[in-house]
Design an enzyme around this catalytic site. Structure first.
Site, PDB file in Angstrom:
ATOM      1  N   THR A   1      37.666  47.274  43.752  1.00  0.00           N
ATOM      2  CA  THR A   1      36.926  46.921  42.548  1.00  0.00           C
ATOM      3  C   THR A   1      36.921  48.133  41.639  1.00  0.00           C
ATOM      4  O   THR A   1      36.876  49.267  42.121  1.00  0.00           O
ATOM      5  CB  THR A   1      35.474  46.526  42.882  1.00  0.00           C
ATOM      6  OG1 THR A   1      34.665  46.600  41.689  1.00  0.00           O
ATOM      7  CG2 THR A   1      34.855  47.453  43.902  1.00  0.00           C
TER       8      THR A   1
ATOM      9  N   CYS B   1      39.428  45.682  35.402  1.00  0.00           N
ATOM     10  CA  CYS B   1      38.639  44.846  36.305  1.00  0.00           C
ATOM     11  C   CYS B   1      39.663  44.108  37.138  1.00  0.00           C
ATOM     12  O   CYS B   1      40.659  43.594  36.591  1.00  0.00           O
ATOM     13  CB  CYS B   1      37.758  43.870  35.533  1.00  0.00           C
ATOM     14  SG  CYS B   1      36.918  42.687  36.600  1.00  0.00           S
TER      15      CYS B   1
END
Length: 230
Positions: free
Chosen positions: A83, A197
């Protein structure tokens, strides 16, 4: 091949992509029936998102550090955090480990440097776009990082949490992201865009971007693979 520890689940949609890409690249590089030597610890994203929205970064860092230690105890020889946003607590996790961690922004900066790109747009969660932990790491490598304006940041952030993390990729959102990238190129001189992202690749890629795309997930996977098989 060394064992890669993966902290995933943020969201599981992107962790699935990480796992697929890591194994495909091992197969392509080594041939035969080779697959990745990896250990995945997948967290409940609902809990992490609550910590994010409440600003409990200390709690998130402590929790993810414990997850990383479990990977290390299971035999992981390095750890990657699957992430971008939670690299906000990278230092806290790294400090809990004896094995190395590979930072996702370093992989991205290396690729941009190799490409000779200096001015780059960053798309990600509001935390990634607005806070210093990510942009500053890139800027220390000599990059100029530009981000969307306030309303477009809202659009990107909302789309990530309300659609992409749930596996939804709509044509309307795809068109909005294309518009935002084109605007950053035209108005702020962005020579490329960082998909900062790990879910944004569901919407935009080189095929529908007006500038070169640097997908942090793919770059992070490649960095981990280089480490594991060198």
């Amino acid at each position: 091949m060394k064992a890669i520890g993966m902290i995933g689940g943020m969201s599981w949609e992107s962790t699935d992509y990480y796992y697929q890409q890591l194994n495909r690249r091992v197969r392509d590089r080594l041939g035969g029936l080779h697959s990745a030597h990896c250990i995945v610890y997948s967290v409940d994203f609902e809990m992490i998102e609550k910590m994010q929205s409440e600003g409990d970064w200390a709690g998130a860092g402590a929790y993810l550090a414990e997850c990383a230690k479990k990977l290390e105890a299971a035999g992981a020889e390095c750890v990657i955090l699957c992430t971008n946003t939670m690299h906000r607590v990278f230092s806290e996790i790294q400090a809990a480990l004896e094995v190395p961690m590979l930072h996702i922004a370093d992989s991205t900066a290396d690729a941009l440097e190799e490409s000779g790109i200096h001015n780059v747009a960053l798309l990600g969660t509001r935390y990634t776009m607005e806070q210093e932990f990510y942009r500053e790491r890139l800027e220390k490598r000599g990059l100029t990082v530009v981000i969307p304006d306030g309303s477009d940041r809202d659009t990107v952030h909302r789309t990530i949490y309300e659609e992409l993390c749930l596996g939804k990729a709509t044509d309307a959102s795809r068109q909005e992201f294309e518009r935002i990238v084109a605007g950053l190129a035209a108005a702020q001189g962005a020579e490329a865009v960082i998909l900062g992202c790990t879910e944004i690749g569901l919407l935009i890629g080189q095929q529908n971007s007006p500038v070169p795309v640097f997908d942090t997930t793919l770059l992070h996977v490649e960095s981990a693979l280089n480490w594991a098989v060198h």
